[in-house]
Scaffold this active site. Structure first.
Site, PDB file in Angstrom:
ATOM      1  CG  HIS A 108      -2.047   0.969   1.108  1.00  0.00           C
ATOM      2  ND1 HIS A 108      -3.340   0.653   1.430  1.00  0.00           N
ATOM      3  CD2 HIS A 108      -2.093   2.261   0.694  1.00  0.00           C
ATOM      4  CE1 HIS A 108      -4.123   1.689   1.233  1.00  0.00           C
ATOM      5  NE2 HIS A 108      -3.373   2.700   0.787  1.00  0.00           N
ATOM      6  CG  ASN A 161      -8.981   9.285   5.574  1.00  0.00           C
ATOM      7  OD1 ASN A 161      -9.540   8.803   6.555  1.00  0.00           O
ATOM      8  ND2 ASN A 161      -9.586   9.426   4.408  1.00  0.00           N
ATOM      9  CG  HIS A 218      -0.895   6.704  -1.858  1.00  0.00           C
ATOM     10  ND1 HIS A 218      -2.064   6.682  -2.597  1.00  0.00           N
ATOM     11  CD2 HIS A 218      -1.202   6.142  -0.651  1.00  0.00           C
ATOM     12  CE1 HIS A 218      -3.029   6.149  -1.872  1.00  0.00           C
ATOM     13  NE2 HIS A 218      -2.535   5.809  -0.687  1.00  0.00           N
ATOM     14  CG  LEU A 219       5.153   4.773  -5.845  1.00  0.00           C
ATOM     15  CD1 LEU A 219       5.709   3.828  -6.901  1.00  0.00           C
ATOM     16  CD2 LEU A 219       6.216   5.075  -4.787  1.00  0.00           C
ATOM     17  NE  ARG A 220       0.920  11.588  -2.783  1.00  0.00           N
ATOM     18  CZ  ARG A 220      -0.198  11.256  -2.140  1.00  0.00           C
ATOM     19  NH1 ARG A 220      -1.189  10.664  -2.806  1.00  0.00           N
ATOM     20  NH2 ARG A 220      -0.336  11.500  -0.856  1.00  0.00           N
ATOM     21  CG  ASP A 244      -2.141   4.844   3.386  1.00  0.00           C
ATOM     22  OD1 ASP A 244      -2.027   5.062   2.160  1.00  0.00           O
ATOM     23  OD2 ASP A 244      -3.131   5.220   4.050  1.00  0.00           O
TER      24      ASP A 244
END
EC number: 3.5.2.3
Length: 428
Positions: A61, A278, A63-65, A305
């Site tokens: 999980h 979140n 997020h590499l953007r 995350d």
């Protein structure tokens, strides 16, 4: 042989191995795991006496953007952070700009990741454009290389669509990951709803938001016989609901992150936006249940995350976007909280960070078996170190652990037989 790891305590849960061994690597694969291998046969010898060698960690999980927000992170910089944390495989979430809902974006990710310091596997969106109104073409996305589907960052609000997704993906054996959040309940909340949010005078995020959608997903999985994976579990209610579902034979797996078993919402009295994510930090009772879920097997995996944001974006506590970075601190934070305290065995932690996520994501045999790719982490279980945000390898520095001292330090990461990170003078 090209590389020999000498004298490490080898921990490999898949093969039930926990003993001092040598590991031989040649042409990118593991060619031997034995008590004694002749060092004279090796081009390079890593003296890992006193250290632990294990299968590289799998962060399912992240997020590499990339594409779209590469000022925060990109595939290459994110994999620099992964390597520094002993992570050799990452599953990147699809809430990019544009979202990962086409063959073109999937191809872009694989092409850019070809020279990265970790293996990158894209998850595609459940709904086209993450708009929540129309399912994607899962067969086509899977053929292009998507290894899971999720609208992570948002829930799939329409239960009928989510059920149809689960049924279609069950036939394809394609994992489905659910971001469990009721946006109507959240209604603009920014931290956990409780005493702290009331004291700070900010709108809270009621845990019923997570609990209710977790229960919905389990009901859908039970009704259809499909599998569901619940992302970033943070509440005592979700843990209990998942535990009960597993006992009934529902095909549900789940994950949590180190901040959910190390920190509580009391930390937010500092009004530090680097502690906002979140789902949010919860309360002591939630932390206790998260730990209980890790101990009894309710929680299957530890993830990060990893969600990079710039310093400017995180400057204002009230308006900052949610998310923290975590790949470089995940192992040390988990080791300190769970193993150093005697709550979990080191073998169990390696299973949570390596074997289980690879199994859930169907990445194959992530072990140190002969013939497997040489994806290996070497760490010192005794080294104490203090997190310094300025020394992190990713583009963004929004760690919730700045200034904290942990035990357990990644000293080398090997990907496909190549050393991609080192924090030690290894000699020849």
């Amino acid at each position: 042989m090209e590389l020999l790891i000498k004298g490490a305590t080898v921990i490999d849960p898949r093969n039930r191995l926990h003993r001092v061994m040598d590991v031989a690597v040649d042409h990118g694969v593991i060619t031997g795991v034995h008590p004694q291998i002749d060092a004279a046969l090796a081009e390079r010898v890593i003296d890992a006496t006193g250290m632990v060698a294990a299968p590289g960690f799998v962060d399912m999980h992240v997020h590499l953007r990339d594409p779209g927000q590469t000022h925060k992170e990109d595939i290459l910089s994110g994999c620099e952070a992964a390597a520094a944390g002993g992570v050799t495989s990452v599953i990147c979430m699809p809430n990019t700009n544009p979202p990962v809902d086409s063959e073109e974006i999937i191809s872009y990710i694989y092409d850019k990741a070809a020279g990265a310091k970790a293996k990158v596997y894209p998850a595609a969106t459940i709904t086209r454009g993450m708009r929540g109104t129309e399912l994607g073409d899962f067969s086509q996305l899977m053929a292009a290389g998507a290894i899971a589907v999720t609208d992570d960052g948002r829930p799939v609000e329409n239960a009928r669509l989510m059920q149809e997704c689960m049924e279609l993906c069950a036939a394809l054996r394609l994992p489905v990951i659910s971001h469990c959040e009721d946006l109507g309940i959240i209604d603009g909340g920014i931290i956990n709803k409780g005493v702290v949010s009331a004291d700070l005078g900010v709108k809270g995020m009621d845990r019923s938001s997570e609990d209710s959608v977790t229960a919905r997903e389990i009901a859908l999985a039970e009704a259809t016989g499909s599998a569901i994976h619940i992302a970033h579990v943070s509440t005592k209610g979700s843990v209990r609901t998942i535990r009960d579902a597993k006992r009934r034979g529902v095909r549900v797996t789940c994950e949590t992150a180190p901040h959910y078993f190390l920190l509580t919402d009391r930390e937010l009295r500092s009004r530090d936006a680097n502690l906002r994510m979140n789902p949010p930090l919860r309360e002591r009772a939630d932390v206790a249940e998260i730990i209980a879920g890790l101990v009894d097997g309710t929680i299957d995996a530890i993830v990060t995350d990893h969600a990079p944001h710039t310093e400017e974006e995180k400057a204002d506590f009230l308006t900052a976007p949610n998310g923290v970075v975590g790949m470089e601190t995940s192992f040390a934070a988990s080791y300190t909280a769970l193993v150093d305290t005697g709550i979990l065995s080191l073998d169990h932690l390696v299973r949570l960070m390596s074997l289980n996520p690879a199994k859930i994501m169907k990445l194959g045999d992530n072990s140190l078996r002969e013939g497997n790719p040489a994806d290996i982490v070497i760490f010192d279980p005794k080294e104490r170190w203090t997190v310094d945000r300025e020394k992190l390898h990713g583009k963004s520095k929004n760690t919730p652990f700045h200034g904290r001292t942990f035990t357990g330090k990644v000293k080398m990461t090997i990907l496909g037989g190549n050393v991609v990170f080192t924090d030690h003078n290894w000699g020849r």
